[in-house]
Design a protein around this motif. Sequence first.
Motif, PDB file in Angstrom:
ATOM      1  N   ASP B  49       0.890  -1.245   0.076  1.00  0.00           N
ATOM      2  CA  ASP B  49       0.153  -0.063   0.087  1.00  0.00           C
ATOM      3  C   ASP B  49       0.813   1.428  -0.047  1.00  0.00           C
ATOM      4  OD1 ASP B  49      -2.483   1.093  -0.206  1.00  0.00           O
ATOM      5  OD2 ASP B  49      -2.470   1.738   2.077  1.00  0.00           O
ATOM      6  N   ARG B  52       0.793   3.527  -2.887  1.00  0.00           N
ATOM      7  CA  ARG B  52      -0.292   4.500  -3.421  1.00  0.00           C
ATOM      8  C   ARG B  52       0.153   5.847  -3.044  1.00  0.00           C
ATOM      9  NH1 ARG B  52      -2.803   6.546   0.850  1.00  0.00           N
ATOM     10  NH2 ARG B  52      -2.327   4.940   2.208  1.00  0.00           N
ATOM     11  N   TYR B 104      -4.403  -1.430  -7.939  1.00  0.00           N
ATOM     12  CA  TYR B 104      -5.497  -1.937  -7.010  1.00  0.00           C
ATOM     13  C   TYR B 104      -6.267  -0.753  -6.652  1.00  0.00           C
ATOM     14  CZ  TYR B 104      -1.846   0.017  -3.562  1.00  0.00           C
ATOM     15  OH  TYR B 104      -1.083   0.775  -2.885  1.00  0.00           O
ATOM     16  N   GLU B 105      -5.688   0.334  -6.831  1.00  0.00           N
ATOM     17  CA  GLU B 105      -6.526   1.682  -6.397  1.00  0.00           C
ATOM     18  C   GLU B 105      -7.985   1.983  -7.277  1.00  0.00           C
ATOM     19  OE1 GLU B 105      -5.919   4.983  -4.130  1.00  0.00           O
ATOM     20  OE2 GLU B 105      -5.580   2.781  -3.337  1.00  0.00           O
ATOM     21  N   ASN B 106      -8.028   1.133  -8.574  1.00  0.00           N
ATOM     22  CA  ASN B 106      -9.145   1.196  -9.219  1.00  0.00           C
ATOM     23  C   ASN B 106     -10.118   0.051  -8.707  1.00  0.00           C
ATOM     24  OD1 ASN B 106      -8.029   3.494 -10.158  1.00  0.00           O
ATOM     25  ND2 ASN B 106      -7.087   2.253 -12.138  1.00  0.00           N
ATOM     26  N   SER B 111     -11.651  -0.124  -2.780  1.00  0.00           N
ATOM     27  CA  SER B 111     -12.413   1.152  -2.342  1.00  0.00           C
ATOM     28  C   SER B 111     -13.535   0.963  -1.331  1.00  0.00           C
ATOM     29  CB  SER B 111     -12.673   1.939  -3.441  1.00  0.00           C
ATOM     30  OG  SER B 111     -13.239   1.148  -4.652  1.00  0.00           O
ATOM     31  N   TYR B 114     -12.377   0.309   1.998  1.00  0.00           N
ATOM     32  CA  TYR B 114     -12.161   1.437   2.626  1.00  0.00           C
ATOM     33  C   TYR B 114     -13.073   2.421   3.131  1.00  0.00           C
ATOM     34  CZ  TYR B 114      -6.739   0.626   2.502  1.00  0.00           C
ATOM     35  OH  TYR B 114      -5.649   0.010   2.779  1.00  0.00           O
TER      36      TYR B 114
END
Lengths: 163, 163
Positions: B49, B52, B104-106, B111, B114
């Motif tokens: 992570d 990010r 992984y953010e998309n 999401s 979180y």
Amino acid sequence: MSSQQPDSTTELEEQLVLLMRGLGTRSVLYQQNVGSSLGLHNNDFMSVDILREKGSLTAGEMAKITGLTTGSITALIDRLEKVGYVRRENDPHDRRKVIIVPEYENKEEVSDTYQPLYESMIKLASSYTKEELTLITQFLSKASAVIEEQTRHLSDSRSKTSS
Amino acid sequence: MSSQQPDSTTELEEQLVLLMRGLGTRSVLYQQNVGSSLGLHNNDFMSVDILREKGSLTAGEMAKITGLTTGSITALIDRLEKVGYVRRENDPHDRRKVIIVPEYENKEEVSDTYQPLYESMIKLASSYTKEELTLITQFLSKASAVIEEQTRHLSDSRSKTSS
């Protein structure tokens, strides 16, 4: 980021959340590096350090809190018992249970590793007035409660899915 | 702890440091549970992570920042590449280097996981005035810088010892 001056309250709220996430990431990396500096396997120390706050726990309770599998927790306890960081003991309140007792708090190499962070944090804290410290500690206490609640929520959702 | 009213500034400073340590532990446990909820291996998500914030890094840089061995980092990247959370790519600025690019953010499951923490934190933030938010965000920014510096310090001490 600290040089930006957000002009609306909404921006400040968003900035606070971003800073909290960044602080979380840094805490994770710091703890991983503490483990490495102590010569421990991967993230072992990070997972066991919860014992400092919670006191002794069973392996099952540790698995639930940390989010690790019971298999991973058993292997971790084996490794940490070998180097004297924890010991297994029969629970005095329930002899059928085995609890994991932390032994690392008295180890000099552990306190030495944390000492520079402790000193820097005390130095940062001493730059604030009593009123400011009161506000900040109250915020930190509430933020901790939020994160703890969200962790429990994630852990409970998994238990429900797996049962 | 929040119900105690320390009467001296020194006690408040000590309390702040304790709360910061507790917040760190909770952040670690939260991130471990995020990883578990996403079905990832042990602490994989926690270590990756950092991408990010930092953007793409080489495996060597990741090892240095996370405190993991390069062997552990390679195995971690292999696992995360398989599930599409990262990909390896030639560094456009230096073709001899391979960088790890976060993917992984998309991902919706990331999401979604979180989101509840985000909402709770915004809610907590919205209970403060603009002046209070300014003080708190400035403190969080300084505390993050302290932890980052201490992490670098631990990582550098290890490099010196091993070389």
